[in-house]
Design an enzyme around this catalytic site. Structure first.
Site, mmCIF file in Angstrom:
data_model
loop_
_atom_site.group_PDB
_atom_site.id
_atom_site.type_symbol
_atom_site.label_atom_id
_atom_site.label_comp_id
_atom_site.label_asym_id
_atom_site.label_seq_id
_atom_site.Cartn_x
_atom_site.Cartn_y
_atom_site.Cartn_z
ATOM 1 N N HIS A 164 38.990 -0.485 -35.240
ATOM 2 C CA HIS A 164 38.727 0.325 -36.445
ATOM 3 C C HIS A 164 39.297 -0.305 -37.718
ATOM 4 O O HIS A 164 38.985 0.158 -38.819
ATOM 5 C CB HIS A 164 39.323 1.731 -36.299
ATOM 6 C CG HIS A 164 38.669 2.562 -35.246
ATOM 7 N ND1 HIS A 164 37.321 2.860 -35.247
ATOM 8 C CD2 HIS A 164 39.166 3.166 -34.118
ATOM 9 C CE1 HIS A 164 37.026 3.608 -34.183
ATOM 10 N NE2 HIS A 164 38.128 3.808 -33.482
ATOM 11 N N ASP A 200 33.995 0.567 -26.527
ATOM 12 C CA ASP A 200 34.865 1.727 -26.751
ATOM 13 C C ASP A 200 33.989 2.948 -27.065
ATOM 14 O O ASP A 200 32.863 2.803 -27.558
ATOM 15 C CB ASP A 200 35.800 1.418 -27.931
ATOM 16 C CG ASP A 200 36.844 2.494 -28.187
ATOM 17 O OD1 ASP A 200 37.976 2.318 -27.706
ATOM 18 O OD2 ASP A 200 36.525 3.493 -28.877
ATOM 19 N N HIS A 202 34.302 4.941 -29.445
ATOM 20 C CA HIS A 202 34.136 5.083 -30.900
ATOM 21 C C HIS A 202 33.483 3.840 -31.503
ATOM 22 O O HIS A 202 33.748 2.719 -31.067
ATOM 23 C CB HIS A 202 35.496 5.321 -31.554
ATOM 24 C CG HIS A 202 36.239 6.500 -30.997
ATOM 25 N ND1 HIS A 202 37.199 6.378 -30.002
ATOM 26 C CD2 HIS A 202 36.133 7.823 -31.275
ATOM 27 C CE1 HIS A 202 37.669 7.586 -29.703
ATOM 28 N NE2 HIS A 202 37.037 8.483 -30.456
ATOM 29 N N ASP A 289 37.860 4.997 -23.230
ATOM 30 C CA ASP A 289 37.763 6.402 -23.645
ATOM 31 C C ASP A 289 36.357 6.965 -23.409
ATOM 32 O O ASP A 289 36.085 8.117 -23.754
ATOM 33 C CB ASP A 289 38.225 6.621 -25.099
ATOM 34 C CG ASP A 289 37.836 5.504 -26.046
ATOM 35 O OD1 ASP A 289 36.998 4.661 -25.671
ATOM 36 O OD2 ASP A 289 38.359 5.478 -27.186
HETATM 37 C C1 SP5 Z 1 40.862 2.891 -30.814
HETATM 38 C C2 SP5 Z 1 40.403 4.310 -30.750
HETATM 39 O O1 SP5 Z 1 39.906 4.749 -29.708
HETATM 40 N N1 SP5 Z 1 40.622 5.089 -31.817
HETATM 41 C C3 SP5 Z 1 40.198 6.454 -31.834
HETATM 42 C C4 SP5 Z 1 40.721 7.200 -33.003
HETATM 43 C C5 SP5 Z 1 40.329 8.650 -32.942
HETATM 44 N N2 SP5 Z 1 41.011 9.408 -33.902
HETATM 45 C C6 SP5 Z 1 40.543 10.751 -34.095
HETATM 46 C C7 SP5 Z 1 40.984 11.604 -32.954
HETATM 47 C C8 SP5 Z 1 40.572 13.049 -33.085
HETATM 48 C C9 SP5 Z 1 41.470 13.802 -32.169
HETATM 49 N N3 SP5 Z 1 40.823 14.909 -31.628
HETATM 50 C C10 SP5 Z 1 41.772 15.644 -30.841
HETATM 51 C C11 SP5 Z 1 41.113 16.532 -29.867
HETATM 52 C C12 SP5 Z 1 42.200 17.277 -29.169
HETATM 53 N N4 SP5 Z 1 41.742 18.023 -28.087
HETATM 54 ZN ZN ZN Z 2 37.999 4.741 -29.038
#
Ligand code: SP5
Ligand code: ZN
Length: 346
Positions: A164, A200, A202, A289
């Site tokens: 990211h 990934d 994302h 993930d």
């Molecule tokens: C590297 C990578 O996988 N980065 C991902 C970053 C995601 N950040 C946002 C996360 C949103 C969190 N949502 C929480 C849900 C709780 N149940």
């Molecule tokens: Zn990710």
């Protein structure tokens, strides 16, 4: 397979990320890598080593000087604001959106935190810079080993993740773009055309933006549809690259709930594109993930599926560098990631 381990990763240990108006415990924790290392000891798929010193000149070809300078001094600036800050994470809370000045470097620390970031989910801690730099060194060393021909494949066993992070911004738990550094190292090592195939959950927004106008590095990403999934503002199918990079970016967004059959078909499309591009080497930002048990993601891949991912990636027949990215079902992170590496072979 050569495995390049970031033994300094624990120095980056964020406490909290912002979620729905609260500070919640960080998903991106040191024990993720500990589980992966433990699994690698159980199933030795390669030789574990440590990197030499980081090539500063290479780092400066992927990230801007003012961003690197900011990161290098950020923790000291944060503590200088108030000695009590030493016990807290630094998080941004203000950002220059459209129409604001991003060219002027503010004197104010909070203003620079916002200038160089895109979310409030990526805490900067006392050891973030040390850990991220050593991680970058791992990615570069992995790519150098592949470029030199001493190994056909290598894995940068590191955190914080990187995909990211852009030229001049952190976010998504990432500070330095390890996959981009690996791709640039492969280019410098003699591979004329390099592909990045990001698996990934994302979208790899940082990597895409770094190479968007370049024709020598193809970027492909399979990910949750950005209209509902983080990082939201990039990763759509109509982003195909610009200038010399026109046609050299491919996004394969998939809806929440996507299972392995559909995910694997998209991987096949990504691999076709890598072939069509004529890539001579491959970088795989490897996030697990996509797993059904991941707490922040919504695909439904099972642990056994990761062997097939490894086999499919190996079918490209290319020298390959893996960088470790996301995966937050901590107990299964090691199993799933090592399944990919075992499926890939050497
Ligand atoms: C590297 C990578 O996988 N980065 C991902 C970053 C995601 N950040 C946002 C996360 C949103 C969190 N949502 C929480 C849900 C709780 N149940
Ligand atoms: Zn990710």
């Amino acid at each position: 397979m050569l495995i390049v381990h970031n033994t300094l990763h624990r120095q980056h240990a964020g406490r909290h990320e912002m979620f729905r108006g609260r500070l919640v415990p960080c998903h991106e924790s040191p024990d993720r890598l500990d589980h992966l290392l433990a699994e690698l000891h159980k199933r030795p798929v390669g030789t574990i080593t440590e990197p030499g010193p980081l090539d500063e000149a290479l780092l400066a070809r992927i990230h801007s000087p003012r961003y690197l300078q900011f990161l290098a001094g950020a923790w000291d600036e944060w503590v200088a604001l108030d000695p009590a800050n030493a016990e807290l994470d630094a998080l941004p809370s203000v950002w220059p959106v459209r129409g604001f000045r991003a060219d002027v470097l503010p004197a104010n620390f909070a203003a620079r935190m916002g200038l160089f970031s895109f979310d409030a989910g990526t805490p900067l801690t006392a050891g973030s810079w040390t850990a991220a730099r050593q991680g970058a060194a791992c990615a570069v060393a992995a790519a150098q080993a592949v470029a030199s021909g001493s190994t056909r494949s290598a894995f940068a066993l590191t955190r914080p993740p990187g995909h990211h992070a852009g030229t001049d911004f952190f976010g998504g738990y990432c500070f330095l773009n390890n996959a981009a550094l690996a791709a640039q190292t492969l280019r410098d090592g003699g591979f004329e055309r390099v592909a990045v195939l990001d698996v990934d959950y994302h979208h790899g927004n940082g990597t895409q933006s770094i190479f968007y106008a370049r024709g020598d590095v193809l970027t492909v990403s399979l990910h949750g549809d950005p209209s509902t999934e983080y990082p939201f503002y990039l990763g759509y199918a109509d982003e195909r690259g610009e200038g010399e990079g026109a046609g050299c970016n491919l996004n394969l967004p998939l809806p929440r709930g996507t299972g392995f059959a559909d995910w694997r078909a998209a991987l096949g499309r990504g691999l076709d594109e890598v072939k069509r591009f004529g890539a001579q080497a491959l970088v795989v930002p490897l996030g697990v993930d996509t797993f059904e048990g991941d707490p922040i993601s919504a695909f439904t891949l099972r642990s056994a599926d990761y062997f097939d991912i490894g086999r499919d990636l190996a079918s490209a027949g290319l020298p390959t560098v893996f960088t470790f990215e996301g995966g937050y079902a901590v107990a299964e992170v090691g199993i799933n990631a090592v399944n990919v590496l075992e499926g890939f072979g050497s």
